[in-house]
Design a protein around this motif. Structure first.
Motif, PDB file in Angstrom:
ATOM      1  N   PRO A   6     112.300 -24.154  75.609  1.00 17.07           N
ATOM      2  CA  PRO A   6     112.306 -23.907  74.153  1.00 17.07           C
ATOM      3  C   PRO A   6     113.657 -23.434  73.615  1.00 17.07           C
ATOM      4  CG  PRO A   6     110.351 -22.952  75.160  1.00 17.07           C
ATOM      5  CD  PRO A   6     111.221 -23.436  76.276  1.00 17.07           C
ATOM      6  N   GLU A   7     114.394 -22.644  74.391  1.00 23.36           N
ATOM      7  CA  GLU A   7     115.701 -22.166  73.936  1.00 23.36           C
ATOM      8  C   GLU A   7     116.669 -23.336  73.742  1.00 23.36           C
ATOM      9  OE1 GLU A   7     114.588 -21.045  77.168  1.00 23.36           O
ATOM     10  OE2 GLU A   7     113.354 -19.544  76.202  1.00 23.36           O
ATOM     11  N   THR A   8     116.597 -24.295  74.637  1.00 24.40           N
ATOM     12  CA  THR A   8     117.456 -25.471  74.543  1.00 24.40           C
ATOM     13  C   THR A   8     117.066 -26.329  73.349  1.00 24.40           C
ATOM     14  OG1 THR A   8     117.709 -25.436  76.943  1.00 24.40           O
ATOM     15  CG2 THR A   8     118.318 -27.463  75.833  1.00 24.40           C
ATOM     16  N   LEU A   9     115.771 -26.424  73.075  1.00 21.82           N
ATOM     17  CA  LEU A   9     115.317 -27.185  71.915  1.00 21.82           C
ATOM     18  C   LEU A   9     115.841 -26.585  70.613  1.00 21.82           C
ATOM     19  CD1 LEU A   9     111.622 -28.022  72.886  1.00 21.82           C
ATOM     20  CD2 LEU A   9     113.586 -29.555  72.847  1.00 21.82           C
ATOM     21  N   VAL A  10     115.889 -25.269  70.547  1.00 24.00           N
ATOM     22  CA  VAL A  10     116.429 -24.606  69.353  1.00 24.00           C
ATOM     23  C   VAL A  10     117.909 -24.959  69.189  1.00 24.00           C
ATOM     24  CG1 VAL A  10     116.987 -22.370  68.319  1.00 24.00           C
ATOM     25  CG2 VAL A  10     114.759 -22.732  69.369  1.00 24.00           C
ATOM     26  N   LYS A  11     118.650 -24.933  70.283  1.00 29.57           N
ATOM     27  CA  LYS A  11     120.075 -25.288  70.228  1.00 29.57           C
ATOM     28  C   LYS A  11     120.249 -26.745  69.808  1.00 29.57           C
ATOM     29  CE  LYS A  11     121.378 -22.001  73.789  1.00 29.57           C
ATOM     30  NZ  LYS A  11     121.840 -21.837  75.169  1.00 29.57           N
ATOM     31  N   TYR A  12     119.430 -27.639  70.356  1.00 29.03           N
ATOM     32  CA  TYR A  12     119.506 -29.059  69.988  1.00 29.03           C
ATOM     33  C   TYR A  12     119.175 -29.254  68.511  1.00 29.03           C
ATOM     34  CZ  TYR A  12     119.774 -30.732  74.860  1.00 29.03           C
ATOM     35  OH  TYR A  12     120.159 -31.014  76.137  1.00 29.03           O
ATOM     36  N   SER A  13     118.206 -28.520  68.028  1.00 27.02           N
ATOM     37  CA  SER A  13     117.807 -28.645  66.626  1.00 27.02           C
ATOM     38  C   SER A  13     118.933 -28.189  65.701  1.00 27.02           C
ATOM     39  CB  SER A  13     116.543 -27.830  66.372  1.00 27.02           C
ATOM     40  OG  SER A  13     116.115 -27.993  65.047  1.00 27.02           O
ATOM     41  N   ILE A  14     119.558 -27.082  66.027  1.00 29.46           N
ATOM     42  CA  ILE A  14     120.675 -26.581  65.218  1.00 29.46           C
ATOM     43  C   ILE A  14     121.839 -27.572  65.262  1.00 29.46           C
ATOM     44  CG2 ILE A  14     122.429 -24.766  65.048  1.00 29.46           C
ATOM     45  CD1 ILE A  14     120.211 -22.820  66.002  1.00 29.46           C
ATOM     46  N   GLN A  30     125.203 -39.367  69.309  1.00 33.56           N
ATOM     47  CA  GLN A  30     125.286 -38.764  70.643  1.00 33.56           C
ATOM     48  C   GLN A  30     124.101 -37.851  70.907  1.00 33.56           C
ATOM     49  OE1 GLN A  30     129.120 -36.882  70.721  1.00 33.56           O
ATOM     50  NE2 GLN A  30     130.159 -38.730  71.438  1.00 33.56           N
ATOM     51  N   LEU A  31     123.742 -37.045  69.918  1.00 36.13           N
ATOM     52  CA  LEU A  31     122.590 -36.148  70.092  1.00 36.13           C
ATOM     53  C   LEU A  31     121.298 -36.932  70.259  1.00 36.13           C
ATOM     54  CD1 LEU A  31     123.536 -33.422  67.502  1.00 36.13           C
ATOM     55  CD2 LEU A  31     123.280 -33.085  69.960  1.00 36.13           C
ATOM     56  N   LEU A  32     121.092 -37.947  69.439  1.00 38.98           N
ATOM     57  CA  LEU A  32     119.870 -38.749  69.555  1.00 38.98           C
ATOM     58  C   LEU A  32     119.793 -39.441  70.905  1.00 38.98           C
ATOM     59  CD1 LEU A  32     119.619 -40.277  65.966  1.00 38.98           C
ATOM     60  CD2 LEU A  32     118.291 -38.387  66.924  1.00 38.98           C
ATOM     61  N   GLY A  33     120.928 -39.904  71.405  1.00 39.71           N
ATOM     62  CA  GLY A  33     120.965 -40.512  72.739  1.00 39.71           C
ATOM     63  C   GLY A  33     120.596 -39.511  73.822  1.00 39.71           C
ATOM     64  N   ARG A  34     121.090 -38.294  73.671  1.00 36.37           N
ATOM     65  CA  ARG A  34     120.759 -37.245  74.643  1.00 36.37           C
ATOM     66  C   ARG A  34     119.264 -36.936  74.613  1.00 36.37           C
ATOM     67  NH1 ARG A  34     123.813 -31.695  75.937  1.00 36.37           N
ATOM     68  NH2 ARG A  34     125.196 -33.234  76.809  1.00 36.37           N
ATOM     69  N   GLU A  38     116.861 -37.270  77.869  1.00 40.34           N
ATOM     70  CA  GLU A  38     116.482 -36.020  78.529  1.00 40.34           C
ATOM     71  C   GLU A  38     115.037 -35.596  78.286  1.00 40.34           C
ATOM     72  OE1 GLU A  38     119.147 -32.845  77.668  1.00 40.34           O
ATOM     73  OE2 GLU A  38     120.868 -33.847  78.567  1.00 40.34           O
ATOM     74  N   MET A  39     114.441 -36.018  77.190  1.00 37.17           N
ATOM     75  CA  MET A  39     113.098 -35.542  76.835  1.00 37.17           C
ATOM     76  C   MET A  39     112.039 -36.595  77.138  1.00 37.17           C
ATOM     77  SD  MET A  39     113.660 -33.827  73.133  1.00 37.17           S
ATOM     78  CE  MET A  39     115.013 -32.753  72.773  1.00 37.17           C
ATOM     79  N   SER A  40     110.839 -36.103  77.376  1.00 37.25           N
ATOM     80  CA  SER A  40     109.717 -37.026  77.477  1.00 37.25           C
ATOM     81  C   SER A  40     109.431 -37.563  76.076  1.00 37.25           C
ATOM     82  CB  SER A  40     108.486 -36.303  78.026  1.00 37.25           C
ATOM     83  OG  SER A  40     108.051 -35.307  77.112  1.00 37.25           O
ATOM     84  N   ALA A  41     108.721 -38.664  76.000  1.00 34.22           N
ATOM     85  CA  ALA A  41     108.437 -39.280  74.696  1.00 34.22           C
ATOM     86  C   ALA A  41     107.667 -38.328  73.788  1.00 34.22           C
ATOM     87  CB  ALA A  41     107.667 -40.578  74.895  1.00 34.22           C
ATOM     88  N   LYS A  42     106.702 -37.630  74.351  1.00 35.58           N
ATOM     89  CA  LYS A  42     105.882 -36.708  73.557  1.00 35.58           C
ATOM     90  C   LYS A  42     106.729 -35.553  73.032  1.00 35.58           C
ATOM     91  CE  LYS A  42     101.789 -33.810  73.788  1.00 35.58           C
ATOM     92  NZ  LYS A  42     100.722 -33.279  74.622  1.00 35.58           N
ATOM     93  N   GLN A  43     107.558 -34.992  73.884  1.00 34.90           N
ATOM     94  CA  GLN A  43     108.390 -33.867  73.469  1.00 34.90           C
ATOM     95  C   GLN A  43     109.429 -34.312  72.437  1.00 34.90           C
ATOM     96  OE1 GLN A  43     110.784 -31.917  76.485  1.00 34.90           O
ATOM     97  NE2 GLN A  43     110.504 -29.960  75.481  1.00 34.90           N
ATOM     98  N   ALA A  44     110.010 -35.480  72.622  1.00 32.00           N
ATOM     99  CA  ALA A  44     111.002 -35.980  71.666  1.00 32.00           C
ATOM    100  C   ALA A  44     110.370 -36.226  70.298  1.00 32.00           C
ATOM    101  CB  ALA A  44     111.642 -37.252  72.192  1.00 32.00           C
ATOM    102  N   LYS A  45     109.171 -36.773  70.291  1.00 31.57           N
ATOM    103  CA  LYS A  45     108.486 -37.036  69.024  1.00 31.57           C
ATOM    104  C   LYS A  45     108.192 -35.732  68.281  1.00 31.57           C
ATOM    105  CE  LYS A  45     104.364 -39.157  67.077  1.00 31.57           C
ATOM    106  NZ  LYS A  45     103.123 -39.848  67.336  1.00 31.57           N
ATOM    107  N   ARG A  50     109.580 -32.052  63.848  1.00 31.85           N
ATOM    108  CA  ARG A  50     109.841 -30.689  63.375  1.00 31.85           C
ATOM    109  C   ARG A  50     111.254 -30.557  62.807  1.00 31.85           C
ATOM    110  NH1 ARG A  50     106.926 -27.225  68.182  1.00 31.85           N
ATOM    111  NH2 ARG A  50     104.801 -27.686  67.517  1.00 31.85           N
ATOM    112  N   SER A  51     112.215 -31.193  63.459  1.00 33.64           N
ATOM    113  CA  SER A  51     113.605 -31.089  63.000  1.00 33.64           C
ATOM    114  C   SER A  51     113.812 -31.815  61.671  1.00 33.64           C
ATOM    115  CB  SER A  51     114.561 -31.668  64.052  1.00 33.64           C
ATOM    116  OG  SER A  51     114.498 -30.911  65.226  1.00 33.64           O
ATOM    117  N   ILE A  52     113.203 -32.959  61.521  1.00 34.05           N
ATOM    118  CA  ILE A  52     113.365 -33.736  60.290  1.00 34.05           C
ATOM    119  C   ILE A  52     112.816 -32.975  59.090  1.00 34.05           C
ATOM    120  CG2 ILE A  52     112.528 -35.804  59.110  1.00 34.05           C
ATOM    121  CD1 ILE A  52     112.986 -37.301  61.753  1.00 34.05           C
TER     122      ILE A  52
END
Length: 67
Positions: A6-14, A30-34, A38-45, A50-52
């Motif tokens: 979760p901490e990494t997700l917060v950094k990615y979102s920012i 670059q971020l979208l490619g990462r 790196e993420m599973s389909a469910k987690q990326a979705k 949430r970020s959008i």
């Protein structure tokens, strides 16, 4: 693929919010490619949904024009 902490997700979102706000096309791609690699389909979705919601309408429109 493993779930991202979760901490990494917060950094990615920012990072994504800043890249979109600065209109950095290269940075956003670059971020979208990462996220894709790196993420599973469910987690990326879930993460992207949430970020959008944190973006302003003009920023969402700009992001949509990239693809």
């Amino acid at each position: 693929m493993k779930d991202i902490a979760p901490e990494t997700l917060v950094k990615y979102s920012i990072a994504l919010l800043l890249a979109v706000r600065c209109r950095s096309e290269v940075g956003v791609r670059q971020l979208l490619g990462r996220f894709y690699h790196e993420m599973s389909a469910k987690q990326a979705k879930t993460f992207m949904n949430r970020s959008i919601m944190l973006l302003e309408p003009k920023e969402r429109d700009w992001l949509k024009t990239l693809y």
